[in-house]
Design an enzyme around this catalytic site. Structure first.
Site, mmCIF file in Angstrom:
data_model
loop_
_atom_site.group_PDB
_atom_site.id
_atom_site.type_symbol
_atom_site.label_atom_id
_atom_site.label_comp_id
_atom_site.label_asym_id
_atom_site.label_seq_id
_atom_site.Cartn_x
_atom_site.Cartn_y
_atom_site.Cartn_z
ATOM 1 N N ASP A 1 0.850 -1.189 0.000
ATOM 2 C CA ASP A 1 0.000 0.000 0.000
ATOM 3 C C ASP A 1 0.885 1.237 0.000
ATOM 4 O OD1 ASP A 1 -1.960 1.920 0.403
ATOM 5 O OD2 ASP A 1 -2.124 1.521 2.562
ATOM 6 N N ASN B 1 -0.563 4.572 -0.108
ATOM 7 C CA ASN B 1 -1.264 5.793 0.310
ATOM 8 C C ASN B 1 -1.984 5.676 1.652
ATOM 9 O OD1 ASN B 1 -3.395 4.145 -0.365
ATOM 10 N ND2 ASN B 1 -4.148 5.426 -2.054
ATOM 11 N N ASP C 1 -4.373 3.639 2.744
ATOM 12 C CA ASP C 1 -5.788 3.258 2.849
ATOM 13 C C ASP C 1 -5.967 1.789 3.208
ATOM 14 O OD1 ASP C 1 -5.123 1.977 0.500
ATOM 15 O OD2 ASP C 1 -6.689 2.922 -0.720
ATOM 16 N N ASP D 1 -1.631 -1.284 -3.927
ATOM 17 C CA ASP D 1 -1.956 -0.551 -5.149
ATOM 18 C C ASP D 1 -0.794 -0.615 -6.134
ATOM 19 O OD1 ASP D 1 -0.108 1.381 -4.052
ATOM 20 O OD2 ASP D 1 -1.775 2.213 -2.898
ATOM 21 N N ASP E 1 -4.165 -10.393 -15.956
ATOM 22 C CA ASP E 1 -5.266 -11.337 -15.847
ATOM 23 C C ASP E 1 -6.329 -10.995 -16.880
ATOM 24 O OD1 ASP E 1 -6.503 -13.547 -14.370
ATOM 25 O OD2 ASP E 1 -5.359 -12.776 -12.667
ATOM 26 N N ASP F 1 -8.532 -16.448 -16.782
ATOM 27 C CA ASP F 1 -9.306 -16.998 -15.678
ATOM 28 C C ASP F 1 -10.354 -17.989 -16.183
ATOM 29 O OD1 ASP F 1 -9.947 -16.737 -12.754
ATOM 30 O OD2 ASP F 1 -11.884 -16.103 -13.549
ATOM 31 N N GLU G 1 -6.197 -20.868 -17.125
ATOM 32 C CA GLU G 1 -6.614 -21.601 -15.935
ATOM 33 C C GLU G 1 -7.678 -22.603 -16.367
ATOM 34 O OE1 GLU G 1 -8.295 -20.671 -11.448
ATOM 35 O OE2 GLU G 1 -9.107 -19.571 -13.152
ATOM 36 N N HIS H 1 -3.237 -17.062 -5.528
ATOM 37 C CA HIS H 1 -4.210 -16.295 -4.762
ATOM 38 C C HIS H 1 -5.456 -17.110 -4.393
ATOM 39 C CE1 HIS H 1 -5.550 -16.235 -8.874
ATOM 40 N NE2 HIS H 1 -6.739 -15.805 -8.496
ATOM 41 N N ASP H 2 -5.646 -18.257 -5.033
ATOM 42 C CA ASP H 2 -6.809 -19.105 -4.779
ATOM 43 C C ASP H 2 -6.470 -20.359 -3.980
ATOM 44 O OD1 ASP H 2 -8.759 -17.586 -6.009
ATOM 45 O OD2 ASP H 2 -8.522 -18.548 -7.961
#
Length: 557
Positions: A22, A24, A26, A30, A99, A200, A257, A333-334
């Site tokens: 990150d 910034n 939040d 990013d 992606d 995907d 995928e 990520h999965d």
């Protein structure tokens, strides 16, 4: 002779931007954060960065529900910062793969907003709409995120198909106008200079004619949809058209995928002469511990048997040799963290087993993928409270399986989530031991793994014996060795449930890889008295036939 391609020798680093860095405050990673960390990725030695979706999205499925394919999610930045990231990555010699999520869009995409206005709208046929059946959904298909794959639209009195969340309506690939719109958006990014696509669930794009009911042997409320939609009759036609119209015009990398795909399918998709994709992500080795009750799907915490893991990986190595190309991965990520799922994430064995897993995979034939934090040996989060989870799949599974269908109890489901939830891979990157691990100065969108004080990039960069430098060495070896990249594969002792050993052969040279997947000493001997040179190990010395806990040895001769 196989025509050698740049992506065969490449190593890919997957960045899940939301959890990477990150910039910034939040609490959400990013693109400026990715830009900030490019020197770290370059230091690791990889060739390609695969970015998870950064397109505009309402975030019902963390960016996999896209509302505008030609714009950047404001939480991640804007097109100006993306262009800067792409330019700087190329300056450093790094390629960027995006992606491509085109099985479905967001329900906020302008196509769907138009489509649902009326049955005669020009965009109606961009999606899959059907009348109900006896006052219910058109068929018995069950969504990946729980419940039916169909959602009723009161305005037009029809149902639309969504294999995933309700906010992710499936596109109708039968419509040639849909396909042409997809080719256009692909050209948009390729003309910007990106270096390829990860696609995907791309083998779900061809739905069966008539959308019949799925087999339902357990009489569940909703049947498993995957056998109905995976590897449909027209997938190869669509992918060949994609290659002819778009991919063949650029020197780029493409990986699809492909849940449920078998090696013979992959040869069709990614065969060296197939004219479709370069490689596929297959799921055999990461879905070994599926629950005995099919109604529970992937949710389980059974340990994986090494003989099953070896069988799955070896099957693909042998089937694609000389015919297609493998992708090599332990996690993404999965998927849960590799060292927690396949190794041993205890403080005593975490580093050894992380290195062992790395070498076992990277010495195979194919293009290796490293998921952010894997190069540090990051572990599952081991969350204990349902409130700690953010993943829609995990939360919907709990609601469906525990609260609604009562197929399992709270304690069991919490164990399953701690083992298999996608949030295990999505906890923020552990950069240092400062507050929030250096990921953000704000409140992180997902709770950090509590072990970041001991396990972080800063500490590993200061330790020349760390998991990070072991990965760096593996990558360097692959770049220098045609034997590692192109050699054929021969598994040794398939019935051995403690040691994974295999050979690679290329132009008269042999590579021998021996990995102990246990926490105990074992003894093994391969090729007797042949003079072997030790290329790599995760121990300081070589005790020959003795293998210590999670020891890996790579020999050449």
């Amino acid at each position: 002779m196989m025509k050698k391609k740049w992506w065969q020798k490449a190593v890919v680093y997957q960045v899940y931007p939301r959890s990477f860095q990150d910039s910034n405050g939040d609490g959400i990673g990013d693109l400026a954060g990715v830009l900030q960390r490019l020197p770290y990725i370059k230091k690791l030695g990889v060739d390609v960065i695969w970015l998870n979706p950064v397109y505009k999205s309402p975030d019902k499925d963390n960016g996999y529900d896209i509302s505008d394919y030609r714009d950047i999610q404001p939480k991640f930045g804007n097109m100006e910062i993306f262009d800067k990231l792409l330019h700087e990555a190329h300056r450093l010699g790094l390629k960027i793969v995006m992606d491509l999520v085109v099985n479905h869009t967001s329900d906020q995409h302008k196509w769907f907003q138009e489509s649902r206005k009326s049955v005669t709208n020009p965009y109606r046929d961009f999606y899959i709409w059907r009348d109900g059946r006896n006052g219910k959904a058109p068929n018995n298909w069950g969504s990946y995120f729980g419940g039916s794959t169909w959602d009723y639209d009161e305005a037009t009195k029809q149902y639309y198909l969504h294999l995933f969340a309700k906010g992710q309506p499936d596109l109708n690939w039968e419509n040639p106008t849909v396909r042409e719109e997809i080719w256009k958006l692909m050209r948009f990014w390729l003309d910007k200079g990106i270096d390829g696509f990860r696609m995907d669930v791309i083998n779900f794009i061809s739905k069966p004619a008539g959308l019949p009911d799925a087999p339902n042997p357990k009489n569940a409320e909703y049947a498993d949809v995957e056998p109905m939609v995976a590897d449909g009759a027209k997938v190869n036609d669509y992918l060949r058209e994609m290659n002819e119209q778009v991919l063949s015009k650029y020197d780029v990398m493409s990986v699809g995928e492909m849940p449920s795909s078998k090696p013979e399918d992959a040869v069709q998709y990614s065969g060296l002469e197939a004219g479709e994709l370069n490689m596929v992500f297959q799921f055999d080795h990461v879905t070994l511990a599926l629950n005995d009750d099919p109604r529970l799907g992937k949710w389980d915490d059974k340990p994986i048997q090494l003989v099953d893991l070896k069988r799955a990986l070896s099957r693909w190595q042998q089937a694609l040799d000389g015919k297609g190309w493998n992708s090599l991965y332990w996690n993404n990520h999965d998927r849960a963290r590799a060292v927690s799922r396949f190794g041993n994430d205890s403080p005593e064995f975490r580093e050894r087993s992380a290195k062992m897993l790395a070498a076992t995979l990277h010495m195979m034939q194919g293009t290796p993928y490293i998921y952010q934090g894997e190069e540090l040996g990051m572990t599952n989060a081991h969350f204990t409270d349902l409130q700690q989870y953010r993943d829609i799949e995990s939360l919907e599974a709990y609601h469906q399986l525990v609260e609604k269908e009562k197929l399992t109890d709270h304690d069991s489901m919490m164990r399953y989530l701690a083992t298999e939830s996608r949030d295990n891979a999505r906890t923020p990157m552990q950069w240092d031991d400062s507050q929030n691990a250096g990921f953000t100065e704000g409140t992180p969108w997902l709770e950090l793994n509590k072990n970041y004080h001991e396990l972080n990039a800063q500490r590993e960069l200061e330790d020349k014996d760390s998991v990070f430098y072991f990965y760096q060495e593996l990558i360097n070896m692959r770049h220098k060795s045609d034997l590692i990249v192109y050699g054929d594969y021969c598994e040794l002792d398939p019935a051995d449930n403690e040691v994974f050993a295999y050979k690679r052969h290329y132009e008269g040279k042999t590579l021998l890889v021996i990995s102990n997947f246990t926490a105990k000493d074992v003894t093994r001997s391969y090729d007797g008295e042949v003079q072997k040179k030790l290329l790599l190990s995760n121990y300081e010395d070589d005790l020959k036939t003795r293998l210590r806990p999670y020891e890996v040895k790579v020999y050449s001769y």
